[in-house]
Scaffold this motif. Sequence first.
Motif, short mmCIF file in Angstrom:
data_model
loop_
_atom_site.label_atom_id
_atom_site.label_comp_id
_atom_site.label_asym_id
_atom_site.label_seq_id
_atom_site.Cartn_x
_atom_site.Cartn_y
_atom_site.Cartn_z
N HIS A 58 0.85 -1.14 -0.02
CA HIS A 58 -0.02 0.06 -0.01
C HIS A 58 0.89 1.27 0.02
O HIS A 58 1.75 1.35 1.01
CB HIS A 58 -1.07 0.04 1.14
N LEU A 59 0.88 2.12 -1.17
CA LEU A 59 1.50 3.28 -1.18
C LEU A 59 0.56 4.43 -1.29
O LEU A 59 -0.57 4.31 -1.87
CB LEU A 59 2.08 3.42 -2.47
N ASP A 60 0.62 5.33 -0.28
CA ASP A 60 -0.24 6.40 -0.08
C ASP A 60 0.62 7.84 -0.52
O ASP A 60 1.88 7.95 -0.08
CB ASP A 60 -0.44 6.88 1.41
N LEU A 61 0.15 8.36 -1.80
CA LEU A 61 1.01 9.43 -2.38
C LEU A 61 0.11 10.70 -2.02
O LEU A 61 -1.00 10.67 -1.82
CB LEU A 61 0.95 9.29 -3.97
N SER A 62 0.86 11.74 -2.45
CA SER A 62 0.25 13.23 -2.11
C SER A 62 -0.66 13.51 -3.21
O SER A 62 -0.90 12.79 -4.36
CB SER A 62 1.43 14.06 -2.21
N GLU A 63 -1.49 14.63 -3.06
CA GLU A 63 -2.48 14.84 -3.87
C GLU A 63 -2.23 15.01 -5.47
O GLU A 63 -3.34 14.92 -6.36
CB GLU A 63 -3.18 16.34 -3.63
N GLN A 64 -1.04 15.41 -5.75
CA GLN A 64 -0.84 15.65 -7.31
C GLN A 64 -0.97 14.38 -8.16
O GLN A 64 -1.49 14.45 -9.21
CB GLN A 64 0.70 15.89 -7.23
N TYR A 65 -0.96 13.13 -7.33
CA TYR A 65 -1.06 11.85 -8.24
C TYR A 65 -2.62 11.86 -8.53
O TYR A 65 -3.14 11.09 -9.64
CB TYR A 65 -0.67 10.48 -7.24
N GLY A 66 -3.52 12.35 -7.70
CA GLY A 66 -4.93 12.26 -7.95
C GLY A 66 -5.40 13.04 -9.20
O GLY A 66 -6.44 12.68 -9.88
N GLY A 67 -4.43 13.88 -10.02
CA GLY A 67 -4.70 14.67 -11.22
C GLY A 67 -4.51 13.72 -12.22
O GLY A 67 -4.87 14.37 -13.35
N LEU A 68 -4.06 12.67 -12.29
CA LEU A 68 -3.57 11.90 -13.42
C LEU A 68 -4.99 11.08 -13.83
O LEU A 68 -5.90 10.62 -13.00
CB LEU A 68 -2.60 10.66 -13.16
N SER A 69 -5.17 10.80 -15.02
CA SER A 69 -6.31 10.05 -15.55
C SER A 69 -5.85 9.49 -17.03
O SER A 69 -4.81 10.11 -17.60
CB SER A 69 -7.53 10.96 -15.68
N GLY A 70 -6.84 8.77 -17.51
CA GLY A 70 -6.59 7.98 -18.95
C GLY A 70 -5.11 7.49 -18.80
O GLY A 70 -4.81 6.86 -17.95
N VAL A 71 -4.51 7.59 -20.23
CA VAL A 71 -3.13 6.96 -20.26
C VAL A 71 -2.33 7.42 -19.50
O VAL A 71 -1.37 6.58 -18.94
CB VAL A 71 -2.65 7.18 -21.84
N ASN A 72 -2.10 8.51 -18.87
CA ASN A 72 -1.20 9.13 -18.14
C ASN A 72 -1.35 8.08 -16.89
O ASN A 72 -0.32 7.74 -16.28
CB ASN A 72 -1.40 10.72 -17.76
#
Length: 295
Positions: free
Chosen positions: A97-111
């Motif tokens: 289980h990795l908990d990452l900061s909020e910037q990762y939540g901005g990814l979608s689709g192929v990214n």
Amino acid sequence: MNRIRIAALAGLLLLAAGCSAPPEEAEDGYQVYYSALEDRYAQQALASEPYGSAPPEEPIPDLVAALLDGPDSPGLTSPFPDGVRLLGWELADGVLHLDLSEQYGGLSGVNLTVADACLTLTLCQVEGVDAVYVTVEGREIPYRPVQALTPEELFLSDGRDAPASVTLPFWYPRADGTGLAAETRELAAGDTLLQDVLTSWADGPSGQELKAALPQGAEVRSVTLEDGLCTVDLSQAFLDGLPADSGQARLAVYALVNTLAGVEGVEQVQLLVEGAALGQPLSPDQSLAAPNQAP
């Protein structure tokens, strides 16, 4: 899962996509996977480079740090947005289980797919890690259909049984106030379809006979689908910006509901505002369409 098997599974993805396999792993040490998408001449989506000149002292945090620091090899780029940090990690029963900061939540689709793949391929080389479970500030990414990621789940399907795109009706109020009408759009089929539908719908209609339904400043905070119920969490600006006229407000709400109900598997839509339910779940209502405007 051993590192030789990881390399083989990565190769299956790239071959299924018509790409060449990534560099073979060194006999000793870890490989760190990065995106090769920005290299216009690249023949693969992912590639790897060896981890440093010495093995990591703490494999999990050190490999994550290497991923976030980015590659040294030309043609490779980090798939992670600037500012992503590892907030914490835990390994239990083969699931990391990795908990990452909020910037990762901005990814979608192929990214998002590429970032998930780089994390999974890199970290499943570590002894005892069979799957990688990623959260953002303690929360799952709602539009990712599989949360515990393994190399098999990422790569052993080439997608030939799934449509490359879908054509969906996008509903908007008519500019003259007489009801709803729909225009069709084609979107790429995939794990983030609901999020992509909302993003495209928020852009508004293409024709002057229709008008946008999302109030100015309103944002979609999250969207999930479970057992036919699509739950959409909206910002307070959505409620504040609805028309004062109840009939026009109803059209704005059902423009959103009817649009989401066009996605396969969506039977009802539950609207939330800042996490609080806005009434009961709603079923689509195409009777609100102006004459001859239903798709």
